[in-house]
Design a protein around this motif. Sequence first.
Motif, PDB file in Angstrom:
ATOM      1  N   ARG A  15       1.006  -1.189   0.018  1.00  0.00           N
ATOM      2  CA  ARG A  15      -0.086   0.185  -0.075  1.00  0.00           C
ATOM      3  C   ARG A  15       0.436   1.664   0.412  1.00  0.00           C
ATOM      4  N   ASP A  23      -7.002  -4.131  -4.482  1.00  0.00           N
ATOM      5  CA  ASP A  23      -5.576  -4.381  -3.204  1.00  0.00           C
ATOM      6  C   ASP A  23      -4.515  -3.952  -3.654  1.00  0.00           C
ATOM      7  N   GLN A  24      -4.341  -3.008  -4.450  1.00  0.00           N
ATOM      8  CA  GLN A  24      -2.531  -2.592  -5.111  1.00  0.00           C
ATOM      9  C   GLN A  24      -1.889  -3.689  -5.597  1.00  0.00           C
ATOM     10  N   ASN A  44       1.015   4.107  -2.761  1.00  0.00           N
ATOM     11  CA  ASN A  44       0.782   5.553  -2.753  1.00  0.00           C
ATOM     12  C   ASN A  44       2.513   6.234  -3.137  1.00  0.00           C
TER      13      ASN A  44
END
Length: 110
Positions: free
Chosen positions: A83, A105-106, A87
């Motif tokens: 995560r 869910d990346q 970002n």
Amino acid sequence: MSNSNQRYMRLLVFFDLPMVTPKEKKIYQQFRKFLLGDGYDMVQFSVYCRICNGEDAVDKHLRRLNANLPSKGSVRFLQITDRQYANMKFLVGKPTIKEKVVSNDQITLF
């Protein structure tokens, strides 16, 4: 940590190795080939990243990295969550094809 609670982690390796002599260039190439062979992808020059499924995999790849370190230069290792990696902001440029996000869910496909 149980298997059902494992999280994807990103391992980032940053390195700056001397490349003046032919021997130093060979050592650089061997280290780079090790990273690629161990599942890392180049993010930028001398910045490589791989995905691990949980802390056990992180520990395994950190041991492998330590066993293949060159004797000179600077090599750094950073562990972040998937995560946190997702970002990351691009100030100039854009994600490579390998960094294409395929779900909420990346998780990234390579």
